[in-house]
Design an enzyme around this catalytic site. Structure first.
Site, PDB file in Angstrom:
ATOM      1  N   GLU A   1      -4.340  -9.524   2.707  1.00 34.28           N
ATOM      2  CA  GLU A   1      -5.346  -9.377   3.759  1.00 34.28           C
ATOM      3  C   GLU A   1      -6.544 -10.307   3.600  1.00 34.28           C
ATOM      4  OE1 GLU A   1      -2.962  -5.614   3.900  1.00 34.28           O
ATOM      5  OE2 GLU A   1      -3.640  -7.055   2.382  1.00 34.28           O
TER       6      GLU A   1
ATOM      7  N   GLU B   1       0.832  -1.205   0.000  1.00 35.74           N
ATOM      8  CA  GLU B   1       0.000   0.000   0.000  1.00 35.74           C
ATOM      9  C   GLU B   1       0.867   1.256   0.000  1.00 35.74           C
ATOM     10  OE1 GLU B   1      -4.170  -1.303   2.032  1.00 35.74           O
ATOM     11  OE2 GLU B   1      -2.442  -1.213   3.377  1.00 35.74           O
TER      12      GLU B   1
END
Length: 285
Positions: free
Chosen positions: A146, A125
């Site tokens: 995730e 990210e």
């Protein structure tokens, strides 16, 4: 990593993040948090110090190149806090990350990720939030794990992946919870270029120095206009999806997934070999 990123004293006081000037206006940020560059409070504090330094006009920062001292890991996922209540990630990082991410992508300073090794979770990210990404063809890997851990990317992974790669490819990237190599990431638009490892440092630092040699106002204006024409994730939006991600992780089902993964890994914290092959933990038994 080039010698330019290692020369001289760091311009910030931090043991795991070093900031050094490469040339006028061009600065190298080296992450060095052994053994595998987990993001913890010292790392994030160092990154915040870099931001503070760059925001001071007196320092003349035009370009920041983020790189790693460890060729096997760029910036890794956030370190996990383990307690009787279960497994979670440090709250302060989640609270402060949305504003920092927005600064990476929308601030006047050009931000570049020099990707060598693995960038997963937060590290991925982080890289996607920068203005440009260049990856070592031989060993760069990016991943959002995730979903495989029972949650979802809460720090911009969803938004940036769709913006850069489009819906279908972002869906594949998110839901596979697997590593993408540099060539695939380039084809999908997740990185600018896949470059042979021996050429990566020279290319990135040459580009960074060239940009830094131009009129800073012109550089910042180009970035500003390009940013206005894209759906850059706003801090409030990142905070909202981050809260959803946290709630998923805190459910019984989410904690059960994490517990299963921890058991497969042999406990917490993960060992070096486990971190190298982390996506395998998401595989079905």
């Amino acid at each position: 990593m080039t010698n330019s990123g290692m020369a001289g004293e760091s311009l910030i006081r931090n043991d795991v993040v070093r900031l050094r000037e490469v040339s006028a206006g061009c600065f190298s940020v080296v992450i060095d948090n052994p053994p595998f560059n987990l993001v913890d409070s010292p790392v994030f504090g160092g990154l915040q110090s870099v931001r503070s330094f760059a925001e001071d006009p007196a320092n003349g920062v035009s370009v920041l190149v983020f790189e790693s001292a460890n060729p096997e890991f760029f910036i890794n996922h956030v370190g996990l806090d383990v307690s009787d209540e279960g497994v979670s990630e440090p709250l302060v990082i989640h609270q402060e990350w949305p504003a920092f991410s927005h600064w990476l992508s929308s601030g006047p300073v050009v931000t570049i990720a020099l990707l060598r090794g693995r960038a997963r979770g937060f590290g991925c990210e982080f890289a996607l939030s920068t203005d440009m990404r260049f990856a070592a063809r031989e060993n760069a890997r990016i991943a959002m794990l995730e979903v495989g851990f029972g949650a979802l990317p809460g720090g911009g992974g969803l938004e940036w992946s769709q913006l850069l790669a489009g819906r279908a490819r972002a869906m594949e990237f998110m839901l596979s919870s697997d590593d993408f190599d540099a060539d695939t990431a380039e084809r999908y638009g997740l990185v600018n270029r896949s470059i042979p490892d021996t050429e990566l440092d020279a290319y990135v630092h040459r580009l960074a120095r060239r940009i830094a040699s131009f009129n800073p106002a012109a550089v910042a204006t180009v970035k500003s206009y390009l940013t206005k024409r894209q759906a850059i994730p706003l801090p409030g939006e990142l905070a909202e999806i981050g809260a959803v991600a946290g709630s998923l992780l805190s459910t019984d089902a989410g904690q059960a997934v994490v517990a299963r993964i921890m058991a497969k890994a042999g406990g917490v914290p993960f060992g070096y070999q486990v971190e190298l092959d982390l996506p395998k933990l998401c595989d079905a038994d």
